[in-house]
Structures are given as C-alpha cells and as structure tokens.
Design a protein around this motif. Sequence first.
Motif, PDB file in Angstrom:
ATOM      1  N   GLY A   1       5.784  -5.399 -14.024  1.00  0.00           N
ATOM      2  CA  GLY A   1       5.029  -6.607 -13.721  1.00  0.00           C
ATOM      3  C   GLY A   1       4.154  -6.548 -12.502  1.00  0.00           C
ATOM      4  N   ALA A   2       3.984  -5.365 -11.907  1.00  0.00           N
ATOM      5  CA  ALA A   2       3.130  -5.257 -10.724  1.00  0.00           C
ATOM      6  C   ALA A   2       1.658  -5.312 -11.125  1.00  0.00           C
ATOM      7  CB  ALA A   2       3.409  -3.958  -9.989  1.00  0.00           C
ATOM      8  N   LEU A  14       0.861  -1.182   0.000  1.00  0.00           N
ATOM      9  CA  LEU A  14       0.000   0.000   0.000  1.00  0.00           C
ATOM     10  C   LEU A  14       0.900   1.236   0.000  1.00  0.00           C
ATOM     11  CD1 LEU A  14      -2.720   1.526   0.345  1.00  0.00           C
ATOM     12  CD2 LEU A  14      -2.345   1.356   2.831  1.00  0.00           C
ATOM     13  N   VAL A  15       0.682   2.132  -0.970  1.00  0.00           N
ATOM     14  CA  VAL A  15       1.419   3.397  -1.026  1.00  0.00           C
ATOM     15  C   VAL A  15       0.456   4.507  -0.633  1.00  0.00           C
ATOM     16  CG1 VAL A  15       2.737   5.004  -2.448  1.00  0.00           C
ATOM     17  CG2 VAL A  15       2.924   2.528  -2.846  1.00  0.00           C
ATOM     18  N   VAL A  16       0.745   5.183   0.477  1.00  0.00           N
ATOM     19  CA  VAL A  16      -0.085   6.288   0.972  1.00  0.00           C
ATOM     20  C   VAL A  16       0.586   7.590   0.557  1.00  0.00           C
ATOM     21  CG1 VAL A  16      -1.078   7.393   3.007  1.00  0.00           C
ATOM     22  CG2 VAL A  16      -0.898   4.895   2.901  1.00  0.00           C
ATOM     23  N   THR A  17      -0.084   8.363  -0.295  1.00  0.00           N
ATOM     24  CA  THR A  17       0.541   9.581  -0.815  1.00  0.00           C
ATOM     25  C   THR A  17       0.204  10.833  -0.014  1.00  0.00           C
ATOM     26  OG1 THR A  17      -1.270  10.012  -2.355  1.00  0.00           O
ATOM     27  CG2 THR A  17       0.543   8.625  -3.148  1.00  0.00           C
ATOM     28  N   THR A  18      -0.973  10.874   0.630  1.00  0.00           N
ATOM     29  CA  THR A  18      -1.349  12.063   1.418  1.00  0.00           C
ATOM     30  C   THR A  18      -2.062  11.652   2.688  1.00  0.00           C
ATOM     31  OG1 THR A  18      -3.487  12.296   0.296  1.00  0.00           O
ATOM     32  CG2 THR A  18      -1.621  13.497  -0.655  1.00  0.00           C
ATOM     33  N   ALA A  19      -1.867  12.449   3.728  1.00  0.00           N
ATOM     34  CA  ALA A  19      -2.554  12.195   4.990  1.00  0.00           C
ATOM     35  C   ALA A  19      -4.054  12.403   4.836  1.00  0.00           C
ATOM     36  CB  ALA A  19      -1.999  13.111   6.078  1.00  0.00           C
ATOM     37  N   ILE A  20      -4.437  13.498   4.163  1.00  0.00           N
ATOM     38  CA  ILE A  20      -5.860  13.778   3.981  1.00  0.00           C
ATOM     39  C   ILE A  20      -6.524  12.680   3.158  1.00  0.00           C
ATOM     40  CG2 ILE A  20      -5.432  15.221   1.945  1.00  0.00           C
ATOM     41  CD1 ILE A  20      -7.837  16.874   2.659  1.00  0.00           C
ATOM     42  N   GLY A  21      -5.770  12.069   2.238  1.00  0.00           N
ATOM     43  CA  GLY A  21      -6.329  11.007   1.417  1.00  0.00           C
ATOM     44  C   GLY A  21      -6.629   9.751   2.216  1.00  0.00           C
ATOM     45  N   LEU A  22      -5.672   9.320   3.046  1.00  0.00           N
ATOM     46  CA  LEU A  22      -5.901   8.114   3.844  1.00  0.00           C
ATOM     47  C   LEU A  22      -7.009   8.342   4.861  1.00  0.00           C
ATOM     48  CD1 LEU A  22      -5.131   5.222   4.532  1.00  0.00           C
ATOM     49  CD2 LEU A  22      -3.424   6.115   6.132  1.00  0.00           C
ATOM     50  N   SER A  65       0.823  -7.343  -5.783  1.00  0.00           N
ATOM     51  CA  SER A  65      -0.327  -6.447  -5.864  1.00  0.00           C
ATOM     52  C   SER A  65       0.030  -5.133  -5.153  1.00  0.00           C
ATOM     53  CB  SER A  65      -1.543  -7.090  -5.193  1.00  0.00           C
ATOM     54  OG  SER A  65      -2.587  -6.159  -5.074  1.00  0.00           O
ATOM     55  N   VAL A  66       0.020  -4.028  -5.903  1.00  0.00           N
ATOM     56  CA  VAL A  66       0.388  -2.714  -5.358  1.00  0.00           C
ATOM     57  C   VAL A  66      -0.824  -1.792  -5.458  1.00  0.00           C
ATOM     58  CG1 VAL A  66       1.913  -0.716  -5.542  1.00  0.00           C
ATOM     59  CG2 VAL A  66       2.791  -3.020  -6.061  1.00  0.00           C
ATOM     60  N   LEU A  67      -1.286  -1.294  -4.325  1.00  0.00           N
ATOM     61  CA  LEU A  67      -2.420  -0.374  -4.274  1.00  0.00           C
ATOM     62  C   LEU A  67      -1.904   1.013  -3.894  1.00  0.00           C
ATOM     63  CD1 LEU A  67      -5.465   0.227  -4.322  1.00  0.00           C
ATOM     64  CD2 LEU A  67      -5.580  -0.538  -1.944  1.00  0.00           C
ATOM     65  N   VAL A  68      -2.207   2.016  -4.711  1.00  0.00           N
ATOM     66  CA  VAL A  68      -1.730   3.381  -4.482  1.00  0.00           C
ATOM     67  C   VAL A  68      -2.915   4.295  -4.209  1.00  0.00           C
ATOM     68  CG1 VAL A  68      -0.440   5.340  -5.434  1.00  0.00           C
ATOM     69  CG2 VAL A  68       0.223   2.988  -6.021  1.00  0.00           C
ATOM     70  N   GLN A  69      -2.888   4.958  -3.053  1.00  0.00           N
ATOM     71  CA  GLN A  69      -3.880   5.996  -2.757  1.00  0.00           C
ATOM     72  C   GLN A  69      -3.425   7.256  -3.474  1.00  0.00           C
ATOM     73  OE1 GLN A  69      -3.013   8.505   0.299  1.00  0.00           O
ATOM     74  NE2 GLN A  69      -4.256   9.775  -1.060  1.00  0.00           N
ATOM     75  N   LEU A  70      -4.200   7.680  -4.467  1.00  0.00           N
ATOM     76  CA  LEU A  70      -3.803   8.813  -5.295  1.00  0.00           C
ATOM     77  C   LEU A  70      -4.015  10.127  -4.569  1.00  0.00           C
ATOM     78  CD1 LEU A  70      -5.447   7.732  -8.680  1.00  0.00           C
ATOM     79  CD2 LEU A  70      -3.037   7.520  -8.035  1.00  0.00           C
TER      80      LEU A  70
END
Length: 391
Positions: free
Chosen positions: A176-177, A79-87, A155-160
């Motif tokens: 290949g992700a 899991l890639v968390v890009t912003t605090a407000i997003g998560l 499996s890679v999930l990115v919070q945009l």
Amino acid sequence: MTPATGSGPGSCSELDPAQLLGATIGVTSHRRSDELIATFTRRGADVVHAPTMRIVPITEDAALVADTRAAIADPPDVLVVTTAIGLRGWISAAEAHGLDEALVEALSGAQVLARGPKARGAVRAAGLSEAWTAASEQTAEAVEHLLAQGVRGRSVLVQLHGAAGLEDLEPLRAAGADLRTVAVYRWEPPEDPGAVDRLVDALAARSLDAVTFTSAPGAVALLEAAERRGRLPEVLAAMDGSPRGGSAPVVCCAVGDVTAAPLRERGVEPLVPDRWRLGALMRCLSAHLADHPRARVATPAGELVVRARAAVLDGRVLDLAPGPLALLARLAAEPGRVVGRAELLSELPTATDGHAVEVVVARLRAALPRGAGAEPLVRTVVKRGYALEVA
C-alpha cells in the motif's frame, strides 16, 4: 569447496611490496579501478584491466530533473538512500538546475533510511539525518524494516542504484505504499568489449592468479560475456576452486555479499573481506595471494614461487616463455619427484612427442640459475624423466 573469507587476526594486514611479485590480477571494475590497479602494481603484481560495465551519470536527464521537481513539490514521507554516489550525484544534478537547496529542504522532513555506512555518510554530508541504517547493506533489509513499520498510505521515495533492483521494492507497493523512484546513474556496456572477451579467455585458461569484482552488475556482465563466448563452464570451474589436471584455480574476490550474490548463484564462493570496502578487498586479496601461490619450493638456488604467468626465484622474476613455465609449474607441484616425459608432454598442448619436452626443458634450464655445486635445478633421471631439485 570451503568458503574463503578474510576472517582472522591479521588476515588483511599490510604487505611488503614484493610479496605479489609475479602475480597477475584481473580487475573488472570501472569506477575506482585506478585505486585497485595502483595498489596491486605497487605490490609487484601485473594487472589485466577489463571493465565489464561502466557507470554513466545522467545528471542532465529530463526524467531526473522531473523527479527532482516532483520530490520538492510533494516531499516524501520516507527516503531510502541506496548509494553514496547516488545521493551526491542527485544533489549535484539539482544544483546544476538551481534546485539543490529546495531539494535538501524537502527531504529534511522525511524519515531517511540508508542502505549502509557509505550511504549514511552521504546522508549526513548532505545535511540530512538518517533514522536507520541497513546492517547488511542490502535494499531488501530496508524494505523489510519499512514493512514492519507499516507503509500503507505513506509516500516512499527510493534513490535507485545502478542495478535498479526494482523487484526488491515490489513488496512496498503491494503493502500500500505510494512508491516513487529516482535514478541518478545507470550501468552501460563496456567501452572495450574485446578486453572483456580476453579476460574471459584468460579465466578459462586459468592464466590469472585472481580476478576482482566490486559490483553485482559487473559480476553478472562477466558471466554473460563468458556465456556468449561459450566458455561459461570453464570460467565457473576456474573460479569455484575445481582443480583441472595440474592447473590451479583462479582466486575470485568480491568486495561484499551483494557483489558476491550473482557468483554464489552459479556455485562460486568468492573470497570476501570482513569489511565490505575497497581498501579491505585490496588488503585481503593481497594477503591471500601472498600466502597461497600456485607453488612455493625451497631450492638450492633460493625460494621458488610459481604464479599463473610467471615464476620468481630468490626474489627475481624469471624470463620464461609459456612452455618452460608450464613445465616448471608441473615439476614444482611435486618437488623432488621424478615426472615422466609423458606427464610433461601433457603440459604442452601443441607438442607431439618426447623430443619437444627435451627442447623445452633445455630452454627452462637456460633460464634457471644452477644450484649448489653448479648442479642444474632441473635434474635428468635417465629413462625416467625430470625432477626439480629441493633444498
């Protein structure tokens, strides 16, 4: 132009409330703009608020609910968390549908990467643990970190974040992700486009002392608005430190390197605080403006400070119309020097002859206190012009 930074001991120290007296600052942010406005006004500045974009949460969006259910049903490896407000917004949206506990449980088994300290704080607040934090606070660094580990079959999930940045994620897919994304909010056009147009005009005219940017999309939107109005070259010249006749540049300030990137691509090197935080931006810009007015002159009537839209003499804001202010700024640029009527006439775009200069000088003198010995601060030199008296 030498890049301006907030580096150096004490460069972002707290200031006296009067040290921004007379300054005018443009604020382009939508989110947390109240903090910026309140801080600058408490220190004596006037603020021109023109949000160039606005953040719109999409907590009731069907796609977000579907992405949430998919993450619960098939938890990601990363899991890639890009912003605090997003998560925070994602978990809040999940809670509205009774899915928050299941979502946190599904994400707890993932390797969590945070795009910076604020994102890391939100990760911990949600009850998760980060495995790594990007020092640069950029998505590209997180991508590089994952590529170095190897992502084939993972499996890679990115919070945009609002600007999406999907192009930064393509290397993961190419490697290949199994790449998935979730969007929690989006950027939309401003509610008041007219305010943005007026800000563009003020920048082009250099009638601001500074302008602030707190997001890359907001900076891009301002540049696009300037281009639509046919004023982009003037706006860029105003912000990149290029002098124009006697006009000083507008200080351009960005909260961090990510925000600064669109400006740097256009040749503008903004002032950036050492710490990429809103509080650091406010302190750093305040310190810079306090130390760098358009002019500072010791006169017989006290210290004169000239700003873009105002002048302050001995701690008092003078009541000056644009014409008298323009002539005062020109005289203060070379205090004590005799400035000819022709030079002063060039500061009055609508004037046509030397008589207009005499009229505006008379108005300026009426607004100024006299110096020692009851002498006027603006002295007439017969057949030559005028000069500002210095202490």
